[in-house]
Design an enzyme around this catalytic site. Structure first.
Site, mmCIF file in Angstrom:
data_model
loop_
_atom_site.group_PDB
_atom_site.id
_atom_site.type_symbol
_atom_site.label_atom_id
_atom_site.label_comp_id
_atom_site.label_asym_id
_atom_site.label_seq_id
_atom_site.Cartn_x
_atom_site.Cartn_y
_atom_site.Cartn_z
ATOM 1 N N LYS A 106 91.357 51.844 99.431
ATOM 2 C CA LYS A 106 91.123 50.612 99.236
ATOM 3 C C LYS A 106 92.244 50.663 100.933
ATOM 4 O O LYS A 106 93.217 51.584 101.191
ATOM 5 C CB LYS A 106 92.525 50.421 98.029
ATOM 6 C CG LYS A 106 93.190 48.450 98.302
ATOM 7 C CD LYS A 106 93.406 47.509 97.194
ATOM 8 C CE LYS A 106 93.636 46.242 97.071
ATOM 9 N NZ LYS A 106 94.422 46.081 95.614
ATOM 10 N N SER B 95 92.602 42.417 93.453
ATOM 11 C CA SER B 95 92.487 42.736 94.347
ATOM 12 C C SER B 95 91.980 43.757 94.937
ATOM 13 O O SER B 95 91.439 43.738 96.400
ATOM 14 C CB SER B 95 93.625 42.462 94.937
ATOM 15 O OG SER B 95 94.325 43.871 94.594
ATOM 16 N N SER C 228 94.592 43.817 89.647
ATOM 17 C CA SER C 228 93.667 44.366 90.511
ATOM 18 C C SER C 228 92.714 45.721 90.306
ATOM 19 O O SER C 228 91.808 45.838 91.662
ATOM 20 C CB SER C 228 95.153 44.433 92.046
ATOM 21 O OG SER C 228 95.427 42.849 91.814
#
Length: 523
Positions: free
Chosen positions: A105, A186, A210
């Protein structure tokens, strides 16, 4: 006709035909354990695997369906893979991740030329050339650091009106099961990329949902570990009370292997002081019989009122019961916890201001943002950042006091008590259960940059996120082809038990489905 022509051409020009490289293998649905077995058997190499994923990213993520799940790939990825192959040939394979590509990420730093942006143009030049400790652990285990995954900008903490999966740097991440649907956030790109086989493994981060929500809506496995099991150093923060990285994968076994690599103490992150003593071989602890004799508490009042979701959930409970679990209904898991959301929000806003400033101050170089106020000013000066939604949460966080404020200290103590001692711990003790289960997510909603998210389904993330306890999501089925996840939650440091139970359910149910990249849901 074309096939016959190519065969004749090969007879006429054998040297040219011999020079043509063989076609790259199809990576669709290949999990890391399968790829490792193929490498160990000599049927494939890491450089071929890595090249195949890079090609798939070009074809599916950048072109074709255009998922926008991957922001960038490391230019030395194939070089990393070549070196891992030479080590294997020399008898020096480092373990089950040796030669396996992994996506990060893009709020996780990794040495090399790629910036760590958190999706924001304010950090588009943030090349720190340092590895987060979890990335150093991946490299030491022989993994290939493939690239950076898109995310909800600033991990979805800038505005309540945001669209999950959108960042100014990476654009909007699309759900590979239906391209008009959201990928949640996210860790949007990490979830979509694993589902679309752009990499067999990815690292996400979670503050509250997330990892688990994007894993759930994209139909893959996601695991939020006990807070303090995995280092957060050199990761763009929101909250030191709730932030943690975790694995996202096609199978629970792969997630367990990945967790075993990234878990461990980090002197720079005091929360991980117990990690070395607490970590175990998570993959070795997996068993298809792990549900036998377990008492499973059902968070019935947290699944919402949709009959189709309830039907999937009840079917999952029947699978668990058939596997030997005792199902214990919990009718009311919310009484006494009414102020949890308020307390959590106060903690997140206060820690965002302090933790972001500490991270930005640690960055090498000069001239970049150094405080949350700097980020707010940058966004005001760059209209493309604020085109789709505002920065009201940034502005609210900026108005908060410091970590010594009475309001923050009271909220932190209250949130920890309500989610932990009065929440998960109380429910498990009162009902004498080993684990809690719930529904991770409803089917993905349509993405809408103009109006923002309109998610209204169930969520099991808040209690384990605030308490800092482990939370696993495993595919539970689909509604109109859109994945829904099953959540398994345990007490602090029960990561191995949660993974083992999830693996047993996964092996008994086999509910993961391949994405179809359709444009939308047909009426």
């Amino acid at each position: 006709m074309q096939k016959n022509f190519l065969a004749a051409l090969a007879l006429l020009f054998p040297f040219a035909a011999a020079a043509m490289p063989p076609p790259l293998p199809d990576m669709e649905g290949k999990d890391a354990a399968t790829l490792q077995a193929e490498m160990e058997a000599g049927r494939i190499s890491s450089d071929i695997i890595t090249a195949a994923y890079l090609d798939r990213i070009r074809r599916i993520d950048d072109n074709g369906p255009v998922l926008n799940a991957v922001i960038a790939t490391f230019p030395d990825a194939t070089v990393q893979a070549y070196r891992r192959d030479r080590e294997r040939e020399a008898g020096s394979a480092r373990g089950p991740l040796h030669g396996i590509p992994v996506l990060l990420k893009d709020n996780i730093e990794a040495a090399g030329p790629l910036p760590t942006t958190a999706g924001s143009l304010a950090l588009k030049d943030n090349v720190t050339d340092r590895d987060a400790p979890i990335v150093a652990r991946l490299r030491a285990a022989g993994a290939v650091i493939l690239g950076k995954a898109n995310l909800s900008e600033w991990a979805n903490i800038r505005s309540n009106d945001s669209t999950s999966g959108w960042s100014a740097v990476g654009g909007l991440t699309r759900n590979p099961h239906a391209l008009d649907r959201n990928s949640c956030g996210s860790s949007s790109g990490s979830g979509a990329a694993v589902a679309a086989s752009l990499a067999p493994l990815a690292i996400g981060t979670e503050t509250d949902g997330s990892i688990t929500c994007p894993a759930g809506v994209n139909g893959v496995v996601g695991f939020k570990p006990t807070l303090g099991l995995v280092s957060r150093t050199h990761i763009v923060p929101i909250s030191h009370s709730q932030d943690t990285p975790g694995p996202m994968a096609l199978t629970v076994r792969d997630a367990a292997v990945l967790l075993g690599v990234i878990a461990g103490s980090d002197p720079a992150d005091p929360a991980t002081a117990e990690a070395d003593a607490r970590k175990v071989d998570y993959a070795a602890a997996l068993s298809a019989d792990a549900l036998r004799g377990k008492r499973i508490g059902v968070l019935r009042d947290r699944i919402g009122d949709r009959a189709d979701i309830a039907a999937l959930f009840d079917a999952a409970l029947r699978v668990m019961a058939t596997a030997g679990a005792t199902i214990v209904e919990i009718a009311d898991s919310r009484t006494g916890l009414e102020s949890l959301g308020e307390a959590e929000f106060e903690v997140l806003m206060t820690e965002l201001k302090a933790d972001m400033a500490a991270y930005l101050a640690s960055l090498p170089g000069t001239g970049g943002p150094r405080t949350l106020a700097d980020l707010i000013a940058f966004n005001k000066a760059h209209p493309q950042e604020l085109r789709w939604f505002d920065q009201s949460l940034f502005e609210l966080a900026e108005s908060k006091g410091d970590l010594d404020s009475e309001a923050y200290r009271e909220a932190k103590a209250r949130a920890a008590r309500l989610a932990g001692a009065d929440g998960i711990d109380r429910l498990m003790k009162a009902h004498r259960v080993d684990l809690l289960v719930g529904v991770t997510n409803g089917p993905a909603w349509t993405s809408d940059l103009v109006n923002g998210d309109h998610y209204s389904g169930p969520s099991a993330s808040q209690l384990p996120a605030v308490a800092g306890y482990p939370h696993l999501t495993v595919p539970m089925g689909t509604i109109e082809g859109l994945p829904v996840g099953l959540s398994l939650i345990g007490p602090q440091w029960s990561d191995a038990d949660v993974l083992a139970a999830g693996h047993a359910y996964e092996q008994a149910s086999r509910m993961r489905v391949a994405p179809t990249y359709r444009a939308g849901i047909e009426p």
